[in-house]
Design an enzyme around this catalytic site. Structure first.
Site, PDB file in Angstrom:
ATOM      1  N   HIS A   1       7.751   6.261  20.802  1.00 23.09           N
ATOM      2  CA  HIS A   1       6.354   6.680  21.781  1.00 23.09           C
ATOM      3  C   HIS A   1       6.675   8.797  21.683  1.00 23.09           C
ATOM      4  O   HIS A   1       7.558   8.943  21.885  1.00 23.09           O
ATOM      5  CB  HIS A   1       6.118   5.812  23.362  1.00 23.09           C
ATOM      6  CG  HIS A   1       5.056   6.491  23.602  1.00 23.09           C
ATOM      7  ND1 HIS A   1       4.413   7.798  24.717  1.00 23.09           N
ATOM      8  CD2 HIS A   1       3.917   5.796  23.900  1.00 23.09           C
ATOM      9  CE1 HIS A   1       3.708   7.758  25.349  1.00 23.09           C
ATOM     10  NE2 HIS A   1       2.954   6.362  24.975  1.00 23.09           N
TER      11      HIS A   1
ATOM     12  N   TYR B   1      -3.001   1.373  35.001  1.00 19.62           N
ATOM     13  CA  TYR B   1      -3.479   0.750  34.370  1.00 19.62           C
ATOM     14  C   TYR B   1      -4.125  -0.595  35.337  1.00 19.62           C
ATOM     15  O   TYR B   1      -3.890  -1.685  35.553  1.00 19.62           O
ATOM     16  CB  TYR B   1      -1.847  -0.389  34.020  1.00 19.62           C
ATOM     17  CG  TYR B   1      -0.997   0.420  33.033  1.00 19.62           C
ATOM     18  CD1 TYR B   1      -0.799   0.236  32.277  1.00 19.62           C
ATOM     19  CD2 TYR B   1      -0.050   1.978  33.221  1.00 19.62           C
ATOM     20  CE1 TYR B   1      -0.377   0.972  31.281  1.00 19.62           C
ATOM     21  CE2 TYR B   1       0.169   2.370  32.150  1.00 19.62           C
ATOM     22  CZ  TYR B   1       0.042   1.998  31.376  1.00 19.62           C
ATOM     23  OH  TYR B   1       0.532   2.497  30.093  1.00 19.62           O
TER      24      TYR B   1
ATOM     25  N   ASP C   1      -5.201   2.815  25.780  1.00 18.05           N
ATOM     26  CA  ASP C   1      -3.486   3.038  26.768  1.00 18.05           C
ATOM     27  C   ASP C   1      -4.799   3.544  28.371  1.00 18.05           C
ATOM     28  O   ASP C   1      -5.684   4.992  28.487  1.00 18.05           O
ATOM     29  CB  ASP C   1      -2.848   4.290  26.266  1.00 18.05           C
ATOM     30  CG  ASP C   1      -1.906   4.650  26.985  1.00 18.05           C
ATOM     31  OD1 ASP C   1      -2.082   3.365  27.461  1.00 18.05           O
ATOM     32  OD2 ASP C   1      -1.273   5.184  26.200  1.00 18.05           O
ATOM     33  N   HIS C   2      -4.422   2.958  29.814  1.00 13.49           N
ATOM     34  CA  HIS C   2      -4.207   3.628  30.641  1.00 13.49           C
ATOM     35  C   HIS C   2      -6.049   3.944  30.886  1.00 13.49           C
ATOM     36  O   HIS C   2      -7.020   2.878  30.056  1.00 13.49           O
ATOM     37  CB  HIS C   2      -3.976   5.070  30.955  1.00 13.49           C
ATOM     38  CG  HIS C   2      -3.064   5.219  30.731  1.00 13.49           C
ATOM     39  ND1 HIS C   2      -2.321   6.945  30.714  1.00 13.49           N
ATOM     40  CD2 HIS C   2      -1.869   5.074  30.843  1.00 13.49           C
ATOM     41  CE1 HIS C   2      -1.243   7.145  30.125  1.00 13.49           C
ATOM     42  NE2 HIS C   2      -0.922   6.078  30.402  1.00 13.49           N
TER      43      HIS C   2
ATOM     44  N   CYS D   1       0.219   7.086  20.012  1.00 14.92           N
ATOM     45  CA  CYS D   1      -0.631   7.892  21.169  1.00 14.92           C
ATOM     46  C   CYS D   1      -1.562   8.691  20.518  1.00 14.92           C
ATOM     47  O   CYS D   1      -0.950  10.063  20.943  1.00 14.92           O
ATOM     48  CB  CYS D   1       0.340   7.687  22.678  1.00 14.92           C
ATOM     49  SG  CYS D   1      -0.171   7.625  23.950  1.00 14.92           S
TER      50      CYS D   1
ATOM     51  N   HIS E   1      -1.620   3.338  21.309  1.00 11.79           N
ATOM     52  CA  HIS E   1      -2.024   3.315  22.015  1.00 11.79           C
ATOM     53  C   HIS E   1      -3.706   4.342  21.589  1.00 11.79           C
ATOM     54  O   HIS E   1      -3.522   5.313  21.838  1.00 11.79           O
ATOM     55  CB  HIS E   1      -1.153   3.775  22.613  1.00 11.79           C
ATOM     56  CG  HIS E   1       0.090   3.579  23.273  1.00 11.79           C
ATOM     57  ND1 HIS E   1       0.824   4.433  24.382  1.00 11.79           N
ATOM     58  CD2 HIS E   1       0.399   2.213  23.334  1.00 11.79           C
ATOM     59  CE1 HIS E   1       2.014   3.949  24.300  1.00 11.79           C
ATOM     60  NE2 HIS E   1       1.901   2.033  23.681  1.00 11.79           N
TER      61      HIS E   1
HETATM   62  C1  DNO Z   1       2.650   5.527  29.773  1.00  6.84           C
HETATM   63  C2  DNO Z   1       3.376   4.793  28.615  1.00  6.84           C
HETATM   64  C3  DNO Z   1       4.761   5.648  28.559  1.00  6.84           C
HETATM   65  C4  DNO Z   1       5.420   4.685  27.002  1.00  6.84           C
HETATM   66  C5  DNO Z   1       6.965   4.781  26.954  1.00  6.84           C
HETATM   67  C6  DNO Z   1       7.816   4.341  26.240  1.00  6.84           C
HETATM   68  O1  DNO Z   1       1.612   4.889  30.113  1.00  6.84           O
HETATM   69  O2  DNO Z   1       2.613   5.298  27.646  1.00  6.84           O
HETATM   70  O3  DNO Z   1       5.852   5.133  29.572  1.00  6.84           O
HETATM   71  O4  DNO Z   1       5.174   3.200  27.542  1.00  6.84           O
HETATM   72  O5  DNO Z   1       7.081   6.287  26.805  1.00  6.84           O
HETATM   73  O6  DNO Z   1       8.450   4.229  26.123  1.00  6.84           O
END
Ligand code: DNO
Length: 391
Positions: free
Chosen positions: A233, A368, A351-352, A271, A298
């Site tokens: 990531h 989340y 994501d988020h 991401c 992501h």
């Molecule tokens: C946050 C996530 C990160 C991700 C880590 C992967 O929302 O995208 O915490 O899980 O960095 O190891």
């Protein structure tokens, strides 16, 4: 794309049943109760897996198996922790889980200064304000070297910012940065945080790059033997913080890493929100260049102001061109399918998400929330459906 939601386990206020109603078919999860560095035993993995199976969902991606600080610094018991990591991978493979997301950010995982930034429409979002970060560094953490690392204008801006804070705001800022955001696994007190940072004092960016490369090289035989994929990531945000280097922030970082460890088991979590924070990251070309090793997506967007601040925008707004990203992902799937690859379908999670509607009145894990992420997933699903008709 396999539509996934992240689930933090039985204590997550967003239940598996909620996730199913969001229309996700897959779960991204981890054994958060296991201390960083310890082996994930088969029984524990299976127990977690059963909860997910019983809810009619599928756990295919682990996010994350955390990398012990000793491995990042190559000190102390790093060899022991690498062996444990390999054993965890082997156990995951035994349970049929083949994709593992991880990061190599020193000390902190993802970092935000504000977790509830009010937006015009009444929702709240995560945000990162550079003056707040510097104010924390200079006047709360009081890191000795900080004064030398920032220029006088930056220090002055941080001071003005700091002077606007009351005790509660100082505490909130401190907690946002060091208490550990969801999934970060580790939180610190101010003293512990300073100590952890000091441990990196002698390490350069190139040392950290090298440590990452050596870590992956040590894992490759296990990954290949058990047909597993690690997918790193990116740094979030993609820049050094507190004077310590970060090595997965830019196109050049990716090129360096994948050139040093070309095995296809060495993969990437693409991401868009993390890479997208840097205006000099050309997401499309980064995606295209490493497309064949992207095993996890992501999708989220951020909006920069050009002064080092950003907040998390709605999924289809902000600086990320989500149309191009979804199109790139779907085209890569078509390419893999033609090659007969069984892993052609890429797991994706929104994501988020903002806190919206009932999320605003509930305790949620920052970023989340149920409904904010559901909105993100729904928008992405619609976009993907439309694009799938033309790729
Ligand atoms: C946050 C996530 C990160 C991700 C880590 C992967 O929302 O995208 O915490 O899980 O960095 O190891």
């Amino acid at each position: 794309m396999k539509e996934a939601f992240r689930w933090y386990g039985p204590k997550d206020p967003v239940s598996l049943a909620d996730i199913r109603q969001a229309g996700a078919t897959h779960i991204v999860s981890a054994l958060h109760h296991i201390p960083n560095g310890a082996i994930w035993e088969i029984e524990a993995i299976k127990q977690h897996q059963k909860l997910i199976d019983d809810a009619g969902l599928k756990w295919e991606v682990v996010e994350s198996v955390p990398v012990h600080e000793d491995i990042k610094q190559r000190v102390g018991d790093f060899e022991y922790y690498i062996e444990n990591y390999k054993k965890t991978l082997e156990n995951l493979a035994y349970c049929g889980i083949s994709v593992v997301c991880y990061n190599f950010m020193p000390v902190l995982d993802w970092t935000r200064t504000h977790l509830y930034k009010p937006l015009d429409d009444g929702a709240t979002a995560l945000s990162f304000e550079i003056d707040a970060l510097r104010a924390f560094d200079l006047f709360i953490l009081k890191r000795k070297e900080a004064k030398k690392e920032y220029n006088p204008d930056q220090i002055e801006a941080a001071k003005i910012y700091f002077n606007t804070l009351d005790t509660a705001a100082v505490e909130a800022l401190t907690q946002s940065i060091i208490a550990g955001l969801p999934g970060a696994e580790e939180g610190y007190t101010l003293n512990q945080f300073i100590e952890r940072i000091q441990a990196y004092k002698h390490l350069t960016k190139s040392d950290l790059h090298q440590h990452l490369i050596l870590f992956l090289k040590a894992l490759v035989p296990t990954l290949e033997r058990f047909e597993l994929k690690m997918c790193i990531h990116p740094d979030d945000p993609p820049q050094p913080l507190f004077g310590i280097p970060r090595v997965v922030s830019t196109a050049a970082d990716l090129d360096h890493f994948f050139k040093a460890v070309p095995a296809l088991a060495n993969g990437l979590t693409f991401c868009t929100g993390s890479f997208g924070v840097r205006a000099d990251n050309d997401l499309q070309s980064m995606f295209d260049k490493h497309a064949s090793r992207i095993y996890f997506l992501h999708f989220r967007s951020t909006l920069r102001d050009g002064k080092g601040n950003f907040y998390e925008a709605n999924h289809l707004e902000g600086d990320v061109d989500m149309y191009s990203m979804v199109k790139a992902a779907l085209s890569e799937e078509v390419r893999r399918k033609k090659l007969g690859r069984t892993d052609w379908e890429i797991p994706m999670r929104p994501d988020h998400g903002h806190q919206i509607l009932d999320d605003l009145h509930k305790v949620t894990n920052p970023g989340y929330s149920a409904i904010g992420r559901l909105r993100g997933l729904a928008e992405l699903r619609g976009l993907a459906l439309a694009i799938s008709k033309i790729v």
